[in-house]
Enzyme design. Structure first.
Site, PDB file in Angstrom:
ATOM      1  N   SER A 216      16.786  30.481  58.754  1.00 47.59           N
ATOM      2  CA  SER A 216      16.594  31.772  59.846  1.00 47.59           C
ATOM      3  C   SER A 216      15.924  32.686  59.194  1.00 47.59           C
ATOM      4  CB  SER A 216      17.988  32.209  60.189  1.00 47.59           C
ATOM      5  OG  SER A 216      18.519  32.947  59.101  1.00 47.59           O
TER       6      SER A 216
ATOM      7  N   THR B 138      11.823  29.204  63.847  1.00 47.37           N
ATOM      8  CA  THR B 138      13.295  29.159  63.331  1.00 47.37           C
ATOM      9  C   THR B 138      13.933  29.972  64.329  1.00 47.37           C
ATOM     10  OG1 THR B 138      14.641  29.618  61.302  1.00 47.37           O
ATOM     11  CG2 THR B 138      12.688  31.433  61.830  1.00 47.37           C
ATOM     12  N   TYR B 139      15.068  30.469  63.741  1.00 46.00           N
ATOM     13  CA  TYR B 139      15.901  31.445  64.755  1.00 46.00           C
ATOM     14  C   TYR B 139      16.137  32.816  63.918  1.00 46.00           C
ATOM     15  CZ  TYR B 139      19.773  29.751  62.023  1.00 46.00           C
ATOM     16  OH  TYR B 139      20.547  29.256  60.754  1.00 46.00           O
TER      17      TYR B 139
ATOM     18  N   GLY C  89      16.292  29.850  54.118  1.00 50.40           N
ATOM     19  CA  GLY C  89      15.975  28.581  53.801  1.00 50.40           C
ATOM     20  C   GLY C  89      14.733  27.913  53.591  1.00 50.40           C
ATOM     21  N   ALA C  90      14.199  26.863  54.380  1.00 50.94           N
ATOM     22  CA  ALA C  90      12.917  26.239  54.170  1.00 50.94           C
ATOM     23  C   ALA C  90      11.808  27.352  54.322  1.00 50.94           C
ATOM     24  CB  ALA C  90      12.750  24.966  54.943  1.00 50.94           C
ATOM     25  N   ALA C  91      11.905  28.141  55.470  1.00 56.92           N
ATOM     26  CA  ALA C  91      11.010  29.062  55.799  1.00 56.92           C
ATOM     27  C   ALA C  91      10.584  29.937  54.455  1.00 56.92           C
ATOM     28  CB  ALA C  91      11.442  29.993  56.851  1.00 56.92           C
TER      29      ALA C  91
END
Length: 140
Positions: free
Chosen positions: A25, A57-58, A73-75
């Site tokens: 997120s 993403t959110y 996260g991955a972002a």
């Protein structure tokens, strides 16, 4: 017919952190979320002005008035603290909904304070003026 229309735009907000090990997120200052008409867990797209990455993403709320804008996260691999990003969300509308739909445009300063907040419609006078100015850019 349905159209996908810009619902919310946060223009030139600065990333304040990145947490690779968070589950995912974007953590965003709750006051900025409200100004942009974003709700928790809403899908967003992020455009990183510094490196050109574009991803979705959110959003989840961060501390109100803290200026937080944290990639999780991955972002977190797609931006760094200090990068300038644009955050957008979209709405899927039918022709009737489009007539009165309001678009939220939030412009940020270098400190992640809201510099300007505009609410407009697809058919506003401002949008018509822009279209009128740009029509002579079209070549026959």
């Amino acid at each position: 017919m349905r159209r996908t229309i810009l619902k919310s735009k946060i223009h030139r907000i600065t990333i304040t952190g990145a947490d690779l090990h968070y589950e995912g997120s974007l953590t965003l200052d709750e006051a900025i979320m409200e100004a942009a008409n974003l709700v928790p867990f809403e899908k967003i797209e992020i455009y990183n002005v510094n490196n050109g990455h574009r991803f979705s993403t959110y959003v989840i709320p961060g501390q109100r008035y803290g200026g937080e804008c944290i990639l999780n996260g991955a972002a977190a691999r797609l931006g760094h603290a200090g990068d300038i990003i644009i955050i957008v969300s979209w709405a899927d509308l039918d022709e009737e909904e489009l007539k009165n739909f309001k678009v939220n445009l939030v412009y940020m300063d270098e400190e992640n304070n809201i510099k300007e907040h505009k609410v407009t419609t697809v058919f506003s006078e401002e949008v018509k003026e822009i279209a009128e100015r740009n029509k002579n850019l079209v070549r026959d």
